[in-house]
Design a protein around this motif. Structure first.
Motif, short mmCIF file in Angstrom:
data_model
loop_
_atom_site.label_atom_id
_atom_site.label_comp_id
_atom_site.label_asym_id
_atom_site.label_seq_id
_atom_site.Cartn_x
_atom_site.Cartn_y
_atom_site.Cartn_z
N PHE A 7 0.70 -1.11 -0.13
CA PHE A 7 -0.13 -0.72 -0.18
C PHE A 7 0.68 1.43 -0.30
O PHE A 7 0.41 2.24 -0.73
N LYS A 8 1.80 1.01 0.64
CA LYS A 8 3.15 2.19 1.12
C LYS A 8 3.37 2.44 -0.39
O LYS A 8 3.77 3.87 -0.66
N HIS A 9 4.07 1.76 -0.99
CA HIS A 9 4.62 1.38 -2.99
C HIS A 9 3.60 2.57 -3.01
O HIS A 9 3.91 2.83 -4.47
N GLY A 10 2.48 1.59 -2.78
CA GLY A 10 0.98 1.74 -4.05
C GLY A 10 1.07 3.96 -3.77
O GLY A 10 0.96 4.25 -5.02
N VAL A 11 1.03 3.84 -2.88
CA VAL A 11 0.96 5.22 -2.36
C VAL A 11 1.89 6.26 -3.09
O VAL A 11 1.94 7.29 -3.79
N TYR A 12 3.17 5.78 -3.48
CA TYR A 12 4.83 6.69 -3.85
C TYR A 12 3.94 6.19 -5.35
O TYR A 12 4.78 7.56 -5.91
N LEU A 13 3.54 5.56 -5.39
CA LEU A 13 4.24 5.60 -6.38
C LEU A 13 3.08 6.53 -7.39
O LEU A 13 3.03 7.25 -8.74
N LEU A 14 1.55 6.77 -7.15
CA LEU A 14 1.18 7.82 -7.14
C LEU A 14 1.19 8.90 -7.46
O LEU A 14 1.28 9.35 -8.15
N ALA A 15 1.87 9.01 -6.29
CA ALA A 15 2.63 10.51 -6.04
C ALA A 15 3.23 11.01 -6.79
O ALA A 15 3.64 11.50 -7.55
N ALA A 16 4.00 9.74 -6.91
CA ALA A 16 5.71 10.11 -8.35
C ALA A 16 4.73 10.09 -10.05
O ALA A 16 5.30 10.65 -10.46
N PHE A 48 10.68 8.44 -13.71
CA PHE A 48 10.50 7.36 -14.38
C PHE A 48 11.13 5.62 -13.61
O PHE A 48 10.87 4.85 -13.66
N LEU A 49 12.26 6.59 -13.14
CA LEU A 49 13.04 5.05 -12.30
C LEU A 49 12.40 5.29 -11.03
O LEU A 49 12.46 4.03 -10.28
N VAL A 50 11.64 6.12 -10.02
CA VAL A 50 11.25 6.07 -9.22
C VAL A 50 9.52 4.68 -9.43
O VAL A 50 9.43 4.41 -8.89
N ILE A 51 9.00 5.52 -10.68
CA ILE A 51 7.91 4.88 -10.43
C ILE A 51 8.41 3.43 -11.22
O ILE A 51 7.80 2.58 -10.68
N HIS A 56 7.86 -3.28 -9.35
CA HIS A 56 8.97 -3.46 -8.93
C HIS A 56 8.77 -4.21 -8.24
O HIS A 56 8.56 -5.62 -7.97
N PHE A 57 8.44 -3.39 -7.36
CA PHE A 57 7.70 -4.21 -6.42
C PHE A 57 6.76 -4.34 -5.75
O PHE A 57 6.23 -5.65 -5.25
N ILE A 58 6.02 -3.50 -6.18
CA ILE A 58 4.16 -3.67 -6.15
C ILE A 58 4.08 -4.97 -7.06
O ILE A 58 3.45 -6.20 -6.49
N ILE A 59 4.55 -5.64 -7.79
CA ILE A 59 4.12 -6.49 -8.49
C ILE A 59 4.85 -7.76 -8.13
O ILE A 59 4.46 -8.83 -8.05
N GLY A 60 5.37 -7.75 -7.16
CA GLY A 60 6.69 -8.86 -6.60
C GLY A 60 7.17 -9.26 -7.68
O GLY A 60 7.24 -10.57 -7.37
#
Length: 93
Positions: A7-16, A48-51, A56-60
């Motif tokens: 969830f945390k990585h999803g929020v960061y992804l959306l912010a980026a 783009f690297l951050v995204i 990569h983390f979310i997909i597992g």
């Protein structure tokens, strides 16, 4: 714990993504190559690297690697506990 991390990585992804979508229309290509354009391009590459890293983390992709690392950690902990127990027995004598 894993769902919270995702969830945390999803929020960061959306912010980026939001920052990137906000910045892309403001990039100016009309003045030709220059410092402003170079900065914008480099900034977009980093975004783009951050995204990509969060995706990569979310997909597992590395779940198997994570499981192997966890088993190695457990094995090292067992070895350390065994040595500690052995040293405490020797100290008791």
């Amino acid at each position: 714990m894993k769902k919270r991390n995702k969830f945390k990585h999803g929020v960061y992804l959306l912010a980026a993504l939001a920052m990137l979508l906000y910045a892309l229309p403001k990039l100016s290509f009309q003045n030709g190559p220059g410092w402003v354009l170079g900065f914008g391009v480099v900034w977009c590459v980093f975004a783009f690297l951050v995204i990509a890293s969060h995706l990569h983390f979310i997909i597992g992709v590395d779940e198997e690697k994570q499981k192997r690392l966890e088993s190695v950690r457990k094995h090292k902990l067992e070895q350390w506990q065994g040595k500690w127990n052995e040293e405490s027995r020797v100290a008791e004598r």
